[in-house]
Design a protein around this motif. Sequence first.
Motif, PDB file in Angstrom:
ATOM      1  N   ASN A 180      40.574  52.734  39.011  1.00  0.00           N
ATOM      2  CA  ASN A 180      39.937  52.156  37.825  1.00  0.00           C
ATOM      3  C   ASN A 180      38.537  52.729  37.711  1.00  0.00           C
ATOM      4  O   ASN A 180      37.770  52.687  38.676  1.00  0.00           O
ATOM      5  CB  ASN A 180      39.879  50.628  37.954  1.00  0.00           C
ATOM      6  CG  ASN A 180      39.457  49.938  36.669  1.00  0.00           C
ATOM      7  OD1 ASN A 180      38.676  50.482  35.888  1.00  0.00           O
ATOM      8  ND2 ASN A 180      39.967  48.732  36.447  1.00  0.00           N
ATOM      9  N   GLN A 182      36.273  51.707  35.417  1.00  0.00           N
ATOM     10  CA  GLN A 182      35.407  50.781  34.692  1.00  0.00           C
ATOM     11  C   GLN A 182      34.346  50.197  35.637  1.00  0.00           C
ATOM     12  O   GLN A 182      34.539  50.151  36.856  1.00  0.00           O
ATOM     13  CB  GLN A 182      36.236  49.651  34.086  1.00  0.00           C
ATOM     14  CG  GLN A 182      37.254  50.121  33.058  1.00  0.00           C
ATOM     15  CD  GLN A 182      36.616  50.925  31.940  1.00  0.00           C
ATOM     16  OE1 GLN A 182      35.701  50.444  31.255  1.00  0.00           O
ATOM     17  NE2 GLN A 182      37.069  52.160  31.761  1.00  0.00           N
ATOM     18  N   ASN A 283      38.896  51.816  43.975  1.00  0.00           N
ATOM     19  CA  ASN A 283      39.304  53.183  44.279  1.00  0.00           C
ATOM     20  C   ASN A 283      39.431  53.393  45.786  1.00  0.00           C
ATOM     21  O   ASN A 283      38.615  52.910  46.565  1.00  0.00           O
ATOM     22  CB  ASN A 283      38.312  54.175  43.681  1.00  0.00           C
ATOM     23  CG  ASN A 283      38.197  53.989  42.176  1.00  0.00           C
ATOM     24  OD1 ASN A 283      39.180  53.680  41.514  1.00  0.00           O
ATOM     25  ND2 ASN A 283      37.005  54.157  41.638  1.00  0.00           N
TER      26      ASN A 283
END
Length: 326
Positions: A180, A182, A283
């Motif tokens: 991700n 974000q 991650n």
Amino acid sequence: MHYTARAHTNIALLKYWGKVDEALITPTTTSISLTLDEFYTDTTVWFDKSLQSDQLILDGETISGSAAQKVSRFLDVVREMADINDKAYVVSNNHVPTAAGLASSASAFAALAGAASKAAGLNLSVTELSRLARHGSGSATRSIFGGFAKWVPGDDRTSFATPIFEKVDWPIQLLTVVINDQPKKIGSRLGMQHAKNTAPFYDMWVRLANSQVNDMILAIQQHDIVKLGELAEANALQMHAMNTTSVPPFNYLADKSWQVIMIAQELREQGIPVYATMDAGPNVKLISRPEDTFIIKKELANIVTSSQIIIASPGPGIKVTSGDKI
């Protein structure tokens, strides 16, 4: 005089997760890291008597607000050391993709420490640079050095990083698997502070993490990727488990994070040394050998695309030059 520094980011194999002193950024544990070649920051600094305030340009944009204030506070430390009052121009370019989930603050403040100190007329040793970089970001203290580095707790004078092996001449790499890209709901600084203040098992985690240091150093000295990987994966999972005991609990890992971790474990059952480590985010970074890249990426293909996998090798320490370019 203009000075430009390039510093690379690093991955903590034994994590830094909590401060003894919030202002001085001194850690509760000894952390051990690997500097990476793929991700770095270039920063140019010069001081100008005509400036009324520090000017920060990051990736081509003028920065203000809290980010600029943090840089100015760091420059105040440099100005005090150099006994000057001039304001500074800081032009910085990050080559650390935000999607990678690797802290650009490590390379950013290491590079700023190198360029600003030279521009201010200081000629600091690497130990002094490491100590200075810590005032901007804890992990930056390790990015002064290439290869493997160790950052120890202590006071303002004694908490800094030292190299373990700057030249890594054995096959080890890091695959960053982007789950991700974000922004995190809970930043690293807030997360570690919350865990330290509320997690009932925090002190136990500190003792356990510090007990792993000698074994990690021995694994690095012996080029033992299995022992290194086992320690790194255990340390990361223990940190993330401890976060879930905070009040209220919090968690950085996603379902896909666990899928990647399980793939690493399954590959190990096939005799391939692959180990997971995770910082404050979803991650996953896979410690592995370059020769196993193809089979690892093949196993990951059902979860992420090839573009979501970034390969990095051991990187160098800080480099400072006069003029505008590295």
